[in-house]
Scaffold this active site. Structure first.
Site, PDB file in Angstrom:
ATOM      1  N   LYS A  32      43.500   4.506  44.737  1.00 55.29           N
ATOM      2  CA  LYS A  32      44.429   3.406  44.399  1.00 55.29           C
ATOM      3  C   LYS A  32      45.481   3.225  45.495  1.00 55.29           C
ATOM      4  O   LYS A  32      45.720   2.113  45.947  1.00 55.29           O
ATOM      5  CB  LYS A  32      45.138   3.711  43.073  1.00 55.29           C
ATOM      6  CG  LYS A  32      46.334   2.826  42.797  1.00 55.29           C
ATOM      7  CD  LYS A  32      47.020   3.149  41.491  1.00 55.29           C
ATOM      8  CE  LYS A  32      48.086   4.214  41.579  1.00 55.29           C
ATOM      9  NZ  LYS A  32      49.361   3.808  42.205  1.00 55.29           N
ATOM     10  N   ASN A  33      46.096   4.336  45.902  1.00 55.98           N
ATOM     11  CA  ASN A  33      47.230   4.211  46.818  1.00 55.98           C
ATOM     12  C   ASN A  33      46.808   3.888  48.241  1.00 55.98           C
ATOM     13  O   ASN A  33      47.649   3.631  49.089  1.00 55.98           O
ATOM     14  CB  ASN A  33      48.101   5.469  46.757  1.00 55.98           C
ATOM     15  CG  ASN A  33      48.848   5.521  45.434  1.00 55.98           C
ATOM     16  OD1 ASN A  33      48.922   4.513  44.716  1.00 55.98           O
ATOM     17  ND2 ASN A  33      49.378   6.678  45.088  1.00 55.98           N
ATOM     18  N   ASP A 127      62.691   2.579  38.338  1.00 52.30           N
ATOM     19  CA  ASP A 127      61.565   2.697  37.412  1.00 52.30           C
ATOM     20  C   ASP A 127      61.595   4.057  36.730  1.00 52.30           C
ATOM     21  O   ASP A 127      62.607   4.757  36.773  1.00 52.30           O
ATOM     22  CB  ASP A 127      60.228   2.427  38.114  1.00 52.30           C
ATOM     23  CG  ASP A 127      59.875   3.521  39.105  1.00 52.30           C
ATOM     24  OD1 ASP A 127      60.634   4.504  39.213  1.00 52.30           O
ATOM     25  OD2 ASP A 127      58.833   3.404  39.754  1.00 52.30           O
ATOM     26  N   ASP A 315      51.926  13.242  42.527  1.00 50.32           N
ATOM     27  CA  ASP A 315      51.034  12.603  41.546  1.00 50.32           C
ATOM     28  C   ASP A 315      50.142  13.610  40.817  1.00 50.32           C
ATOM     29  O   ASP A 315      49.563  13.296  39.786  1.00 50.32           O
ATOM     30  CB  ASP A 315      50.152  11.553  42.239  1.00 50.32           C
ATOM     31  CG  ASP A 315      50.974  10.379  42.738  1.00 50.32           C
ATOM     32  OD1 ASP A 315      52.086  10.170  42.229  1.00 50.32           O
ATOM     33  OD2 ASP A 315      50.499   9.674  43.643  1.00 50.32           O
TER      34      ASP A 315
HETATM   35  N1  EPU Z   1      62.584   6.817  49.222  1.00 51.64           N
HETATM   36  C1  EPU Z   1      63.850   6.390  49.568  1.00 51.64           C
HETATM   37  N2  EPU Z   1      63.963   5.272  50.350  1.00 51.64           N
HETATM   38  C2  EPU Z   1      62.891   4.581  50.787  1.00 51.64           C
HETATM   39  C3  EPU Z   1      61.595   5.014  50.422  1.00 51.64           C
HETATM   40  C4  EPU Z   1      61.473   6.139  49.630  1.00 51.64           C
HETATM   41  O1  EPU Z   1      64.841   6.988  49.196  1.00 51.64           O
HETATM   42  O2  EPU Z   1      63.061   3.585  51.505  1.00 51.64           O
HETATM   43  C5  EPU Z   1      62.443   8.030  48.399  1.00 51.64           C
HETATM   44  C6  EPU Z   1      61.841   7.737  47.031  1.00 51.64           C
HETATM   45  O3  EPU Z   1      62.819   7.309  46.108  1.00 51.64           O
HETATM   46  C7  EPU Z   1      61.215   9.057  46.670  1.00 51.64           C
HETATM   47  C8  EPU Z   1      60.717   9.577  48.015  1.00 51.64           C
HETATM   48  O4  EPU Z   1      61.479   8.878  49.001  1.00 51.64           O
HETATM   49  O5  EPU Z   1      62.174   9.928  46.163  1.00 51.64           O
HETATM   50  C9  EPU Z   1      59.231   9.386  48.244  1.00 51.64           C
HETATM   51  O6  EPU Z   1      58.882   8.024  48.181  1.00 51.64           O
HETATM   52  P1  EPU Z   1      57.646   7.415  49.002  1.00 51.64           P
HETATM   53  O7  EPU Z   1      58.153   6.218  49.743  1.00 51.64           O
HETATM   54  O8  EPU Z   1      56.986   8.485  49.785  1.00 51.64           O
HETATM   55  O9  EPU Z   1      56.672   6.956  47.849  1.00 51.64           O
HETATM   56  P2  EPU Z   1      56.113   5.502  47.543  1.00 51.64           P
HETATM   57  O10 EPU Z   1      55.551   4.912  48.769  1.00 51.64           O
HETATM   58  O11 EPU Z   1      57.113   4.740  46.777  1.00 51.64           O
HETATM   59  C10 EPU Z   1      53.699   6.362  47.039  1.00 51.64           C
HETATM   60  C11 EPU Z   1      52.711   6.254  45.916  1.00 51.64           C
HETATM   61  C12 EPU Z   1      53.160   7.090  44.738  1.00 51.64           C
HETATM   62  C13 EPU Z   1      53.292   8.525  45.209  1.00 51.64           C
HETATM   63  C14 EPU Z   1      54.261   8.602  46.399  1.00 51.64           C
HETATM   64  C15 EPU Z   1      54.416   9.981  47.000  1.00 51.64           C
HETATM   65  C16 EPU Z   1      51.771   4.061  46.165  1.00 51.64           C
HETATM   66  C17 EPU Z   1      51.593   2.710  45.610  1.00 51.64           C
HETATM   67  N3  EPU Z   1      52.558   4.875  45.499  1.00 51.64           N
HETATM   68  O12 EPU Z   1      54.931   5.859  46.545  1.00 51.64           O
HETATM   69  O13 EPU Z   1      52.102   7.023  43.772  1.00 51.64           O
HETATM   70  O14 EPU Z   1      53.768   9.312  44.154  1.00 51.64           O
HETATM   71  O15 EPU Z   1      53.805   7.729  47.445  1.00 51.64           O
HETATM   72  O16 EPU Z   1      53.182  10.455  47.421  1.00 51.64           O
HETATM   73  O17 EPU Z   1      51.183   4.407  47.183  1.00 51.64           O
HETATM   74  C18 EPU Z   1      51.118   6.857  41.609  1.00 51.64           C
HETATM   75  O18 EPU Z   1      50.053   6.647  42.162  1.00 51.64           O
HETATM   76  O19 EPU Z   1      51.199   7.065  40.366  1.00 51.64           O
HETATM   77  C19 EPU Z   1      52.340   6.900  42.423  1.00 51.64           C
HETATM   78  C20 EPU Z   1      53.543   6.840  41.896  1.00 51.64           C
END
Ligand code: EPU
Length: 427
Positions: A32-33, A127, A315
């Protein structure tokens, strides 16, 4: 927008009853991701793309709606191939109703700025995991020359032509790294991202972009170098397998016992998970394009802590916690990635799990059986965790808001039934 309403209003419950050990084969679907970002990357060049191994999950349908709202055509070709046709005109907008339902919608920001020079993307709110800002995405893009303003909840970005630069991420954010890759690939000159996320999904996106004609080196490591090109082309690509599905089916096996063959797995993406499950007592051995796993009796208490890749994925944690609920002693689980990802613990507690939350740690005293109860899925992985826990619960567990599970798992109930679990869906 009727189709959006249909998807969003779909309400269903899963009913799980005790069953015997699991057995048989599970074919792991595309990640998915990864696929959501590959779909966003199709904004970058005109032409016809074919993505293979695409899971039939509602987040993919949401991303299709977003692409279509932007004027990009999509259609399922056969079982698992999604065709995306990007013409000359694109409406550079991600409306609130789609961003609110799926945060991954913000992945179109980088590609829109790089290819159209402007983007209006609704600002994602908080969220179930906490506040989840996108400040690192915006700072990185600003360093490349984009200008942003926020009005009425919408981020408006403009960028005549992005310019490559050195970017140091404060934290290896998956989403920020991906947006910067998709922006840098069409920027003028070289973009270097330091402290980049190293998840396999990043390497998959880079492979896709390179196939399109991009020049990206180092994806999968902490330093990624992107030499911008003037033009990209549409391509075909096969999505990598979903690591979280593997963790979910293995945790289910750990609770119910039995023997499973998982097909279409990238074992090299799963090192730490396999090691942890092995220490809990599960037997796992790699096979050609898959793995075989066997589990008997209750798991040994083993501590787990999440970290960015190659650490244990956040995850995985909910399904691993569901498994730890049955340990023969006390174990700890630590969530280091998202501040507020423990809302499902209250639901597990309703089933008799003995879990204490201490800041971002869980202390879990294993029990022999849980007790089936009505519970609610608060997000995708939390929903899957409740199904895993229910396999070891006496009586019936009724999981409401099962649409969360459908966001990330294709036909979860049918695939669980196929390996011997008693999981029924009531619409
Ligand atoms: N963060 C910030 N600022 C930013 C970006 C992130 O503070 O600009 C923080 C977030 O709040 C969090 C941490 O950094 O505490 C990690 O966030 P990250 O950006 O790595 O995650 P994401 O891109 O929002 C993706 C996946 C998530 C998965 C995370 C970590 C997708 C669509 N989502 O989220 O997947 O948990 O990476 O691996 O790719 C799921 O599939 O259920 C899911 C939530």
């Amino acid at each position: 927008m009727r189709a959006v309403a249909d998807i969003l209003e779909h309400v269903s419950r899963l009913i799980v009853r005790p069953s015997g050990p699991l057995s048989g084969e599970v074919v792991i679907r595309g990640a998915k991701n990864s696929v959501l970002k590959l779909m966003a990357a199709c904004v970058l060049a005109t032409g016809r793309y074919v993505l293979r191994n695409v899971p039939h999950i509602s987040d993919v349908e949401h991303m299709r709606l977003l692409l279509e709202a932007m004027g990009i055509q999509t259609r399922w070709r056969d079982d698992d191939a999604l065709e995306v046709v990007r013409g000359d005109e694109v409406t550079p907008e991600a409306p609130y109703e789609l961003v609110e339902r799926m945060r991954a919608s913000s992945a179109v920001l980088g590609p829109l700025l790089a290819s159209v020079g402007e983007a209006r993307v609704a600002m994602p709110g908080g969220d179930d995991f906490g506040s989840r800002p996108i400040d690192m995405h915006l700072q990185g893009l600003e360093a490349m020359g984009a200008r942003f303003s926020l009005a009425h909840g919408v981020i408006e970005g403009v960028a005549p032509r992005l310019k490559g630069t050195e970017i140091v991420l404060e934290y290896p954010s998956v989403g920020a790294t991906e947006n910067l890759l998709m922006a840098g690939v069409l920027a003028e000159g070289r973009t270097t991202v330091h402290n980049a996320a190293r998840e396999p999904e990043i390497a998959d996106l880079a492979a896709f972009l390179n196939r399109m004609g991009g020049r990206i080196l180092g994806a999968g490591s902490s330093v990624i170098t992107i030499d911008g090109v003037d033009e990209l082309r549409a391509v075909e690509h096969r999505v990598i397998p979903d690591r979280v599905e593997v963790a979910t089916f293995l945790s289910a096996l750990g609770v119910a016992g039995g023997e499973l063959d998982l097909r279409g797995v990238r074992v090299d993406h799963l090192d730490l998970l396999i090691e942890k499950l092995g220490r809990m007592g599960m037997r796992i051995s790699p096979e050609a394009e898959g793995l075989w796993a066997m589990s008997k009796g209750r798991p040994r208490p083993v501590d787990v802590a999440t970290l960015p890749y190659p650490g244990l994925a956040t995850d995985y944690l909910p399904v691993l916690v569901a498994l730890q609920c049955f340990s023969t002693g006390t174990s700890y689980a630590t969530e280091n990635v998202f501040s507020g990802r423990f809302r499902y613990i209250g639901e597990l507690a309703r089933m008799g799990a003995r879990i204490r939350v201490e800041d971002h740690h869980l202390v879990i005293d294993g029990v022999e059986r849980l007790s089936g109860a009505p519970v609610r899925a608060v997000d995708i992985r939390a929903g899957a965790a409740l199904v895993v826990a229910a396999l070891g619960a006496d009586g019936e567990t009724v999981i409401s808001d099962a649409h969360h599970i459908d966001r990330g798992y294709e036909d979860f109930d049918a695939r669980m039934r196929a390996i011997g679990a008693d999981v029924q869906r009531v619409d």
